[in-house]
Design a protein around this motif. Structure first.
Motif, PDB file in Angstrom:
ATOM      1  N   SER A  99       0.817  -1.209   0.000  1.00  0.00           N
ATOM      2  CA  SER A  99       0.000   0.000   0.000  1.00  0.00           C
ATOM      3  C   SER A  99       0.858   1.269   0.000  1.00  0.00           C
ATOM      4  O   SER A  99       1.880   1.333   0.674  1.00  0.00           O
ATOM      5  CB  SER A  99      -0.909   0.018   1.226  1.00  0.00           C
ATOM      6  OG  SER A  99      -1.575   1.250   1.338  1.00  0.00           O
ATOM      7  N   SER A 130      -4.698   2.402   5.010  1.00  0.00           N
ATOM      8  CA  SER A 130      -4.077   1.263   4.327  1.00  0.00           C
ATOM      9  C   SER A 130      -4.989   0.055   4.269  1.00  0.00           C
ATOM     10  O   SER A 130      -5.002  -0.673   3.298  1.00  0.00           O
ATOM     11  CB  SER A 130      -2.771   0.867   5.017  1.00  0.00           C
ATOM     12  OG  SER A 130      -1.808   1.870   4.836  1.00  0.00           O
ATOM     13  N   ASP A 131      -5.739  -0.162   5.334  1.00  0.00           N
ATOM     14  CA  ASP A 131      -6.631  -1.314   5.421  1.00  0.00           C
ATOM     15  C   ASP A 131      -8.053  -0.834   5.174  1.00  0.00           C
ATOM     16  O   ASP A 131      -8.663  -0.188   6.031  1.00  0.00           O
ATOM     17  CB  ASP A 131      -6.503  -1.954   6.811  1.00  0.00           C
ATOM     18  CG  ASP A 131      -7.404  -3.163   6.997  1.00  0.00           C
ATOM     19  OD1 ASP A 131      -8.145  -3.533   6.061  1.00  0.00           O
ATOM     20  OD2 ASP A 131      -7.373  -3.735   8.106  1.00  0.00           O
TER      21      ASP A 131
END
Length: 108
Positions: free
Chosen positions: A61, A69-70
């Motif tokens: 990422s 990022s998640d």
């Protein structure tokens, strides 16, 4: 291009370039050519690859903060976070920059 030739031209170790090429090959971005004169070749024309797709494949990422990022992560501070819009805008600029650049731009 043979690995040895690519490593010498880029002044990086053959072992390091092997790791890169293995990842690119597994992702279908390059094909391994075996035998005499073997090496690796692109599976598409250079103008069909974005720098962003290569960077994300190799580095993961490109998001600047962990909460972006998640995609499945729900931050409990999301509604109160005053800096989140800043990071989202920054990440969009980074994404647009790298996905707007083609491999062909780097080899001119």
């Amino acid at each position: 291009t043979p690995l040895k030739e690519g490593a010498e031209r880029q002044r990086i170790s053959k072992k390091y370039i092997e790791a890169i090429m293995t990842s690119l090959s597994k992702a279908g971005l390059v094909d391994a050519v075996h035998g005499k004169g073997g090496g690796y070749k692109l599976t598409r024309k250079p103008n069909k690859y974005t720098v962003g797709e290569i960077l994300e494949l190799m580095e993961g990422s490109m998001n600047s903060v962990a909460c972006l990022s998640d995609k499945g992560f729900k931050c409990p501070r999301e509604k109160k976070c005053q800096t989140l819009p800043l990071w989202e805008e920054y990440d969009n600029m980074v994404h647009d920059f790298f996905y707007g650049k083609k491999l062909s731009d780097l080899i001119k």
